[in-house]
Design a protein around this motif. Structure first.
Motif, PDB file in Angstrom:
ATOM      1  N   MET A 103      59.363  38.865  22.897  1.00 25.24           N
ATOM      2  CA  MET A 103      59.202  40.271  23.257  1.00 25.24           C
ATOM      3  C   MET A 103      60.320  40.691  24.197  1.00 25.24           C
ATOM      4  N   LYS A 104      60.850  41.893  23.987  1.00 26.45           N
ATOM      5  CA  LYS A 104      61.933  42.372  24.820  1.00 26.45           C
ATOM      6  C   LYS A 104      61.486  42.465  26.276  1.00 26.45           C
ATOM      7  N   ILE A 105      62.432  42.147  27.169  1.00 19.30           N
ATOM      8  CA  ILE A 105      62.164  42.131  28.611  1.00 19.30           C
ATOM      9  C   ILE A 105      61.494  43.436  29.063  1.00 19.30           C
ATOM     10  N   GLY A 106      62.111  44.543  28.702  1.00 24.29           N
ATOM     11  CA  GLY A 106      61.634  45.828  29.186  1.00 24.29           C
ATOM     12  C   GLY A 106      60.212  46.098  28.748  1.00 24.29           C
ATOM     13  N   ARG A 107      59.907  45.711  27.504  1.00 25.14           N
ATOM     14  CA  ARG A 107      58.559  45.977  27.011  1.00 25.14           C
ATOM     15  C   ARG A 107      57.527  45.148  27.768  1.00 25.14           C
ATOM     16  N   GLN A 108      57.914  43.944  28.165  1.00 29.72           N
ATOM     17  CA  GLN A 108      56.969  43.112  28.904  1.00 29.72           C
ATOM     18  C   GLN A 108      56.641  43.753  30.250  1.00 29.72           C
ATOM     19  N   VAL A 109      57.646  44.344  30.868  1.00 24.26           N
ATOM     20  CA  VAL A 109      57.394  45.009  32.157  1.00 24.26           C
ATOM     21  C   VAL A 109      56.555  46.271  31.915  1.00 24.26           C
ATOM     22  N   THR A 110      56.907  47.032  30.876  1.00 27.67           N
ATOM     23  CA  THR A 110      56.164  48.261  30.569  1.00 27.67           C
ATOM     24  C   THR A 110      54.687  47.960  30.304  1.00 27.67           C
ATOM     25  N   GLU A 111      54.431  46.889  29.554  1.00 23.38           N
ATOM     26  CA  GLU A 111      53.043  46.532  29.259  1.00 23.38           C
ATOM     27  C   GLU A 111      52.274  46.193  30.521  1.00 23.38           C
ATOM     28  N   ALA A 112      52.952  45.483  31.436  1.00 26.05           N
ATOM     29  CA  ALA A 112      52.293  45.136  32.689  1.00 26.05           C
ATOM     30  C   ALA A 112      51.941  46.402  33.462  1.00 26.05           C
ATOM     31  N   VAL A 113      52.823  47.387  33.421  1.00 25.22           N
ATOM     32  CA  VAL A 113      52.557  48.653  34.108  1.00 25.22           C
ATOM     33  C   VAL A 113      51.353  49.343  33.474  1.00 25.22           C
ATOM     34  N   ARG A 114      51.330  49.392  32.145  1.00 25.48           N
ATOM     35  CA  ARG A 114      50.259  50.134  31.451  1.00 25.48           C
ATOM     36  C   ARG A 114      48.904  49.441  31.536  1.00 25.48           C
ATOM     37  N   MET A 115      48.939  48.127  31.740  1.00 23.90           N
ATOM     38  CA  MET A 115      47.699  47.374  31.864  1.00 23.90           C
ATOM     39  C   MET A 115      46.848  47.925  33.006  1.00 23.90           C
TER      40      MET A 115
ATOM     41  N   ARG B 165      68.871  49.671  32.298  1.00 27.78           N
ATOM     42  CA  ARG B 165      68.754  50.434  31.056  1.00 27.78           C
ATOM     43  C   ARG B 165      69.356  49.653  29.884  1.00 27.78           C
ATOM     44  N   ALA B 166      70.499  49.030  30.167  1.00 25.59           N
ATOM     45  CA  ALA B 166      71.190  48.270  29.119  1.00 25.59           C
ATOM     46  C   ALA B 166      70.447  46.984  28.790  1.00 25.59           C
ATOM     47  N   ARG B 167      69.780  46.418  29.781  1.00 26.94           N
ATOM     48  CA  ARG B 167      69.163  45.107  29.560  1.00 26.94           C
ATOM     49  C   ARG B 167      67.695  45.219  29.168  1.00 26.94           C
ATOM     50  N   TYR B 168      67.183  46.459  29.120  1.00 24.65           N
ATOM     51  CA  TYR B 168      65.779  46.696  28.774  1.00 24.65           C
ATOM     52  C   TYR B 168      65.430  46.043  27.437  1.00 24.65           C
ATOM     53  N   ASP B 169      66.363  46.109  26.485  1.00 23.17           N
ATOM     54  CA  ASP B 169      66.085  45.603  25.145  1.00 23.17           C
ATOM     55  C   ASP B 169      66.556  44.164  24.925  1.00 23.17           C
ATOM     56  N   ASP B 170      66.895  43.464  25.996  1.00 25.06           N
ATOM     57  CA  ASP B 170      67.257  42.046  25.863  1.00 25.06           C
ATOM     58  C   ASP B 170      66.000  41.190  25.751  1.00 25.06           C
ATOM     59  N   TYR B 171      66.178  40.015  25.162  1.00 23.34           N
ATOM     60  CA  TYR B 171      65.087  39.041  25.107  1.00 23.34           C
ATOM     61  C   TYR B 171      65.247  38.038  26.257  1.00 23.34           C
ATOM     62  N   PRO B 172      64.145  37.370  26.636  1.00 28.24           N
ATOM     63  CA  PRO B 172      64.231  36.440  27.779  1.00 28.24           C
ATOM     64  C   PRO B 172      65.355  35.406  27.664  1.00 28.24           C
ATOM     65  N   HIS B 173      65.658  34.921  26.444  1.00 26.75           N
ATOM     66  CA  HIS B 173      66.682  33.871  26.358  1.00 26.75           C
ATOM     67  C   HIS B 173      68.070  34.409  26.704  1.00 26.75           C
ATOM     68  N   GLN B 174      68.215  35.726  26.733  1.00 22.70           N
ATOM     69  CA  GLN B 174      69.517  36.296  27.101  1.00 22.70           C
ATOM     70  C   GLN B 174      69.671  36.431  28.614  1.00 22.70           C
ATOM     71  N   PHE B 175      68.610  36.063  29.337  1.00 27.99           N
ATOM     72  CA  PHE B 175      68.639  36.134  30.797  1.00 27.99           C
ATOM     73  C   PHE B 175      68.786  34.744  31.388  1.00 27.99           C
TER      74      PHE B 175
END
Lengths: 326, 348
Positions: free
Chosen positions: A107-119, A145-155
């Protein structure tokens, strides 16, 4: 509200095996005040992680938890999973040693953070995304903004831990538990992450429990330090007091074993022998007695209680080192 | 032959080819890029670096497992990179290694005796009875009672005991050099201190030399006569451990020193707010031109991107690879002078 944020009293955790019982935590009491950092120090098997997981309600069903843990006036021990979820994230959050294992690799990094917020927050997708970007910025992920769509392995490891901190902070918890959160990181990255945590703590007026094996890390970043051995707290004081006036022989042994830049090459460490006790068959007296250089007969028969012997300085020992300023 | 050091590594290069889909060459990891160092008889050389610095690859290249891409590894006067087969094995007999993971490096199905004896069998040394005697001898040396532990299997041992077994195994062939790759990193602090004391005792008793590789600079400093600091496959600084700590010359060494959380609570609040190195280690697939540390260095100038700084001598036994070292070469005090207190790195 005044008084401590978290108040743990006489916490016991046991795990039932087929024919034996593991006594992982044996009567731990601790409290965390607003805005402070408490370090819980111990070696593997000392019960430091089990204590924090019991408070978070993250132990396996095989664990039996007794005692009390009151967070902001609510008793946490005995709550159902659904009730606990109310508190987790909102009041109390946790970060772990292994950021790679805690993130979803697909799952993309940004989406994981967004989901945690919405939870926890009643935000729509766009608002949650905006909040997630704010959080990534807060934990100093460059160009979020640029890294929002990165996956964890890119970090990198350090960047992944920043993302985990962003997720933990999603709902503005009042207490953050960092369980060996920088242990897997390189020393320069560790320093960056610890600086970040300290800044966030000031900025968000958050309390922190820092669980670590590293006496140096606690000396640098904690306000108070608790030392655990075999599921019990053996010494506890404000940081400067503890390091300068060590009394409990186990704490002293831990400090003596830390490599120091000031020492000459090839200088030897003062060491103690033996191993931590078998948690399925704890000795009747002080659990450290079999390894203690200052052991007396009484230590083997009777268990020393953690007592405030001097103002703000607690230790559980019948035969402490004399107070010599170190 | 008096001048020849025990181990002399010259211009060692090791690279790994990364392959993408279908085995197409994707890039080259520059793991070790031209490292030269020596371990003298009876000394401990510490090698310190963070993950990705190439320190573990360096150890493997020295052992010829796998062989480095280029460079020389002269051990007791013989270049190991030119040897193969039985001659390589015979030379390597005097060079043994201890690794980080004590459980992973021991076969879980073997008893402690068979683990420790195995190198003797592989080199066809001694009778079965003699091998057992020898393994009991070295177990005793590392502080494990052979009668009590000899028949046990690794899972019946603690981490510290496993590491002692691994050390016993490394000593059974009476090596002159032991390569320790993060040999105590996975141990709790009390067993770590015991194992470090054991290394010191063995050094004195058996006249061993060590190449001691670790990420913890405080630890490396306490066990080493000299310390080499590695960053992205290159050496930044090499020097006597006391001098290196008292006056680090390379900005990376200073940054490493500043990042170590000290167990002394004095000045802890100022320690928190030290100047830190910025950013992260770049990809080893595409290392920065010139000085590889320049992208994070507070002192970087344009020349750092164009010219690769070479290791140069700046003090007694002290070398640095930096265009702008923290202390100017001519400011180095004459031999025997008391080193001045360390000045903090200028803030970024």
């Amino acid at each position: 509200m005044t008084g401590p944020l978290l108040d743990v009293t006489d916490l016991h955790v046991t795990f039932a095996l087929k024919d034996r019982t593991v006594h992982a935590v044996n009567g731990v009491s601790l409290s965390v005040r607003r805005g402070e950092t408490l370090a819980v120090i111990g070696e593997s098997g000392s019960g430091k992680t089990v204590t924090s997981r019991a408070v978070m309600g993250l132990l396996s069903p095989a664990a039996r938890v007794a005692g009390s843990a009151v967070l902001l006036g609510t008793e946490l021990i005995g709550l159902t999973e659904a009730q606990l979820r109310e508190h987790r994230g909102r009041d109390i959050a946790m970060i772990f040693q292994d950021p790679a294992g805690s993130l979803n690799p697909t799952m993309k990094i940004g989406r994981q953070v967004t989901e945690a917020v919405r939870m926890h927050l009643p935000l729509d997708q766009a608002a949650a995304r905006a909040r997630a970007l704010e959080l990534l910025d807060l934990v100093q992920v460059p160009s979020p903004r640029a890294r929002y769509d990165d996956y964890p392995h890119q970090f990198s490891g350090g960047m992944r831990q920043r993302v985990m901190i962003a997720i933990a902070l999603a709902c503005g918890p009042q207490l953050l538990i960092a369980d060996e959160a920088t242990t897997a990181l390189d020393v320069t990255t560790q320093a960056q992450i610890m600086d970040l945590l300290m800044d966030l703590q000031d900025e968000l007026d958050m309390s922190m429990i820092m669980i670590s094996h590293d006496m140096g890390l606690a000396a640098t970043y904690a306000d108070r330090v608790m030392v655990m051995y075999a599921g019990r707290v053996v010494e506890h004081a404000a940081t400067e007091r503890l390091y300068r006036h060590v009394r409990m022989p186990y704490t002293r042994a831990l400090l003596d074993a830390v490599p120091r830049l000031e020492r000459e090459p090839h200088s030897l460490f003062a060491t103690i022998g033996g191993r931590p006790p078998d948690l399925t068959a704890l000795p009747p007296g002080c659990t450290f007695a079999p390894r203690c250089p200052r052991v007396q007969d009484r230590c083997r028969a009777e268990r020393p209680e953690l007592t405030e012997h001097e103002t703000g300085h607690h230790w559980a020992c019948f035969s402490p080192w004399p107070d010599e300023r170190r | 032959m008096a001048a020849e050091p025990l181990l002399a590594v010259h211009d060692l290069v090791h690279e790994f080819v990364v392959r993408g889909h279908g085995g197409v060459k994707d890039g080259v990891v520059h793991a070790v890029s031209g490292v030269s160092l020596e371990v003298r008889d009876g000394e401990t050389l510490g090698v310190v670096g963070e993950s990705g610095s190439g320190k573990s690859t360096l150890v493997r290249s020295i052992l010829q497992a796998p062989r480095p891409l280029s460079g020389e590894v002269r051990f007791r006067g013989v270049d190991l990179t030119r040897l193969r087969g039985s001659r390589l094995r015979a030379s390597r007999r005097h060079m043994q290694a201890v690794y980080q993971d004590p459980f992973g490096s021991l076969d879980p199905r073997w008893t402690v005796f068979s683990i420790v004896e195995e190198p003797l069998g592989a080199h066809r040394i001694g009778s079965r009875r003699r091998r057992r005697e020898r393994s009991a001898e070295v177990l005793d040396l590392v502080g494990l009672d052979p009668g009590l532990f000899g028949q046990r299997k690794p899972r019946q041992l603690s981490g510290g005991q496993c590491q002692r077994v691994a050390i016993a195994r490394s000593l059974v062939l009476s090596p002159s050099l032991v390569l320790c790759d993060e040999a105590v990193s996975s141990l709790d602090v009390l067993s770590q201190a015991q194992v470090l004391n054991l290394f010191e005792k063995l050094r004195a008793d058996l006249a061993l030399s060590y190449l001691f590789v670790a990420h913890d600079l405080a630890l490396v400093k306490q066990v080493s006569d000299r310390v080499a600091v590695m960053y992205m496959g290159r050496l930044c600084e090499v020097g006597p451990s006391q001098a290196l700590y008292a006056r680090p010359l390379h900005p990376y060494t200073a940054a490493l020193l500043d990042s170590i959380p000290s167990p002394d609570p004095a000045g802890r609040h100022t320690r928190r707010r030290r100047a830190r190195v910025r950013g992260e280690v770049p990809s080893p697939l595409d290392p920065p031109s010139g000085c590889r540390f320049r992208t994070r260095c507070p002192r970087a100038e344009p020349v750092c991107a164009t010219d690769q700084p070479q290791l140069r001598a700046v003090g007694p036994d002290h070398q640095v690879a930096c265009h702008f070292p923290l202390v100017e070469a001519n400011a180095y005090p004459p031999a025997g002078a008391v080193p001045a207190a360390r000045t903090p790195a200028p803030s970024a």
